[in-house]
Design an enzyme around this catalytic site. Sequence first.
Site, PDB file in Angstrom:
ATOM      1  N   ASN A  11       4.560  26.973 -17.948  1.00  0.00           N
ATOM      2  CA  ASN A  11       5.841  26.265 -17.944  1.00  0.00           C
ATOM      3  C   ASN A  11       5.835  25.235 -19.092  1.00  0.00           C
ATOM      4  OD1 ASN A  11       7.708  24.156 -17.381  1.00  0.00           O
ATOM      5  ND2 ASN A  11       7.873  24.864 -15.276  1.00  0.00           N
ATOM      6  N   GLY A  13       7.970  23.050 -20.046  1.00  0.00           N
ATOM      7  CA  GLY A  13       8.427  21.702 -19.658  1.00  0.00           C
ATOM      8  C   GLY A  13       7.261  20.882 -19.140  1.00  0.00           C
ATOM      9  N   ASP A  71       0.722  22.281  -9.421  1.00  0.00           N
ATOM     10  CA  ASP A  71       1.688  23.010  -8.603  1.00  0.00           C
ATOM     11  C   ASP A  71       2.673  21.984  -8.106  1.00  0.00           C
ATOM     12  OD1 ASP A  71       2.299  25.757  -7.735  1.00  0.00           O
ATOM     13  OD2 ASP A  71       2.432  24.790  -5.781  1.00  0.00           O
ATOM     14  N   SER A  72       3.931  22.263  -8.314  1.00  0.00           N
ATOM     15  CA  SER A  72       4.933  21.253  -8.022  1.00  0.00           C
ATOM     16  C   SER A  72       6.205  21.909  -7.549  1.00  0.00           C
ATOM     17  CB  SER A  72       5.193  20.421  -9.286  1.00  0.00           C
ATOM     18  OG  SER A  72       5.360  21.271 -10.396  1.00  0.00           O
ATOM     19  N   ASP A 156      15.770  19.364 -12.659  1.00  0.00           N
ATOM     20  CA  ASP A 156      16.057  18.013 -13.165  1.00  0.00           C
ATOM     21  C   ASP A 156      17.548  17.647 -13.184  1.00  0.00           C
ATOM     22  OD1 ASP A 156      13.500  17.024 -13.442  1.00  0.00           O
ATOM     23  OD2 ASP A 156      13.265  17.719 -15.496  1.00  0.00           O
ATOM     24  N   LYS A 176      11.587   9.686 -17.595  1.00  0.00           N
ATOM     25  CA  LYS A 176      11.188  10.553 -16.479  1.00  0.00           C
ATOM     26  C   LYS A 176       9.715  10.338 -16.125  1.00  0.00           C
ATOM     27  CE  LYS A 176      10.575  15.324 -14.999  1.00  0.00           C
ATOM     28  NZ  LYS A 176      10.667  16.752 -15.304  1.00  0.00           N
ATOM     29  N   HIS A 181       6.974  12.471 -10.221  1.00  0.00           N
ATOM     30  CA  HIS A 181       5.836  12.960  -9.427  1.00  0.00           C
ATOM     31  C   HIS A 181       4.642  13.286 -10.338  1.00  0.00           C
ATOM     32  CE1 HIS A 181       8.464  15.965 -10.987  1.00  0.00           C
ATOM     33  NE2 HIS A 181       7.844  17.017 -10.474  1.00  0.00           N
TER      34      HIS A 181
HETATM   35  P1  ITT Z   1       2.931  27.348 -13.793  1.00  0.00           P
HETATM   36  O1  ITT Z   1       2.576  27.898 -12.431  1.00  0.00           O
HETATM   37  O2  ITT Z   1       2.528  28.251 -14.919  1.00  0.00           O
HETATM   38  O3  ITT Z   1       2.451  25.940 -13.982  1.00  0.00           O
HETATM   39  P2  ITT Z   1       5.644  27.308 -12.735  1.00  0.00           P
HETATM   40  O4  ITT Z   1       6.933  26.835 -13.295  1.00  0.00           O
HETATM   41  O5  ITT Z   1       5.631  28.662 -12.076  1.00  0.00           O
HETATM   42  O6  ITT Z   1       4.533  27.260 -13.906  1.00  0.00           O
HETATM   43  P3  ITT Z   1       5.141  26.076 -10.169  1.00  0.00           P
HETATM   44  O7  ITT Z   1       4.718  27.315  -9.492  1.00  0.00           O
HETATM   45  O8  ITT Z   1       4.365  24.816  -9.897  1.00  0.00           O
HETATM   46  O9  ITT Z   1       5.079  26.235 -11.767  1.00  0.00           O
HETATM   47  O10 ITT Z   1       6.679  25.833  -9.853  1.00  0.00           O
HETATM   48  C1  ITT Z   1       7.236  24.617 -10.153  1.00  0.00           C
HETATM   49  C2  ITT Z   1       8.741  24.723 -10.097  1.00  0.00           C
HETATM   50  O11 ITT Z   1       9.246  23.569  -9.430  1.00  0.00           O
HETATM   51  C3  ITT Z   1       9.315  24.703 -11.494  1.00  0.00           C
HETATM   52  O12 ITT Z   1       9.472  26.001 -12.014  1.00  0.00           O
HETATM   53  C4  ITT Z   1      10.632  23.961 -11.282  1.00  0.00           C
HETATM   54  O13 ITT Z   1      11.592  24.841 -10.809  1.00  0.00           O
HETATM   55  C5  ITT Z   1      10.271  22.975 -10.169  1.00  0.00           C
HETATM   56  N1  ITT Z   1       9.788  21.702 -10.719  1.00  0.00           N
HETATM   57  C6  ITT Z   1       8.516  21.208 -10.685  1.00  0.00           C
HETATM   58  N2  ITT Z   1       8.434  20.048 -11.343  1.00  0.00           N
HETATM   59  C7  ITT Z   1       9.664  19.800 -11.825  1.00  0.00           C
HETATM   60  C8  ITT Z   1      10.210  18.764 -12.602  1.00  0.00           C
HETATM   61  O14 ITT Z   1       9.460  17.783 -13.086  1.00  0.00           O
HETATM   62  N3  ITT Z   1      11.503  18.828 -12.894  1.00  0.00           N
HETATM   63  C9  ITT Z   1      12.282  19.828 -12.443  1.00  0.00           C
HETATM   64  N4  ITT Z   1      11.845  20.865 -11.727  1.00  0.00           N
HETATM   65  C10 ITT Z   1      10.532  20.853 -11.409  1.00  0.00           C
END
Ligand code: ITT
Length: 203
Positions: A11, A13, A71-72, A156, A176, A181
């Site tokens: 990701n 971002g 993981d978020s 966001d 931000k 988080h």
């Molecule tokens: P990686 O597993 O490769 O890190 P991913 O995007 O699949 O990438 P996650 O499984 O942790 O990662 O999913 C996190 C999702 O949660 C992310 O795609 C966003 O949709 C949301 N998210 C997490 N942090 C965010 C943030 O700071 N701002 C906005 N959305 C966020």
Amino acid sequence: MIKELVAATHNLGKLEEFIVLMKDLPIEIKSLADFGRIEEPEETGCTFADNARLKAIYYARKTGMTCIADDSGLEVQALDGEPGVRSARYAGKGATAKENNDLLLRNMKFQIKRNCRFRCALAVAQPDGKILHEVDGICEGMLLHDPLGSEGFGYDPLFWSMELHKSMGEATMQEKNKVSHRGKAIRKLIAVWGRKNENRSHR
Ligand code: ITT
């Protein structure tokens, strides 16, 4: 102290935020792009912490380097914590941020209660599978009725920050990172690293 660390995320971002949040550390941050094509692991955990551990160990083994994984996601109170660990694939596997956001707005259409929170779990793992550190961070907010702003990524533009008095989609990355988080989790990690160094120099 770790000298090189792979920010193990696909990701962009998240990657950008990692780089900015850790820019003052004497650590070279590498990205997965430095290692050729690595398949993403199946995120089978039930919690953010489970999935952060799973990703950190998986990528540390694949790259042969110490990795940090995140993981978020967004938890919406009125939806019993959904999208939660399924935040990236809320509207289905491979869904775009817009598809996820549109589905969330549809599911929240008649909801007055709009409290929500971003959660982030971070894990740092060695190539032998040992977890070195685990930290987390939470950011409370309100879910907007319409997207606002085009900064950031994911949810966001739908997330109103009471601390910033604007949506995360309107905030600069610096703003931000101060309240997010991920910002909170990384600062906890930096504090742990600082304490470890202090202990070493007192020996
Ligand atoms: P990686 O597993 O490769 O890190 P991913 O995007 O699949 O990438 P996650 O499984 O942790 O990662 O999913 C996190 C999702 O949660 C992310 O795609 C966003 O949709 C949301 N998210 C997490 N942090 C965010 C943030 O700071 N701002 C906005 N959305 C966020």
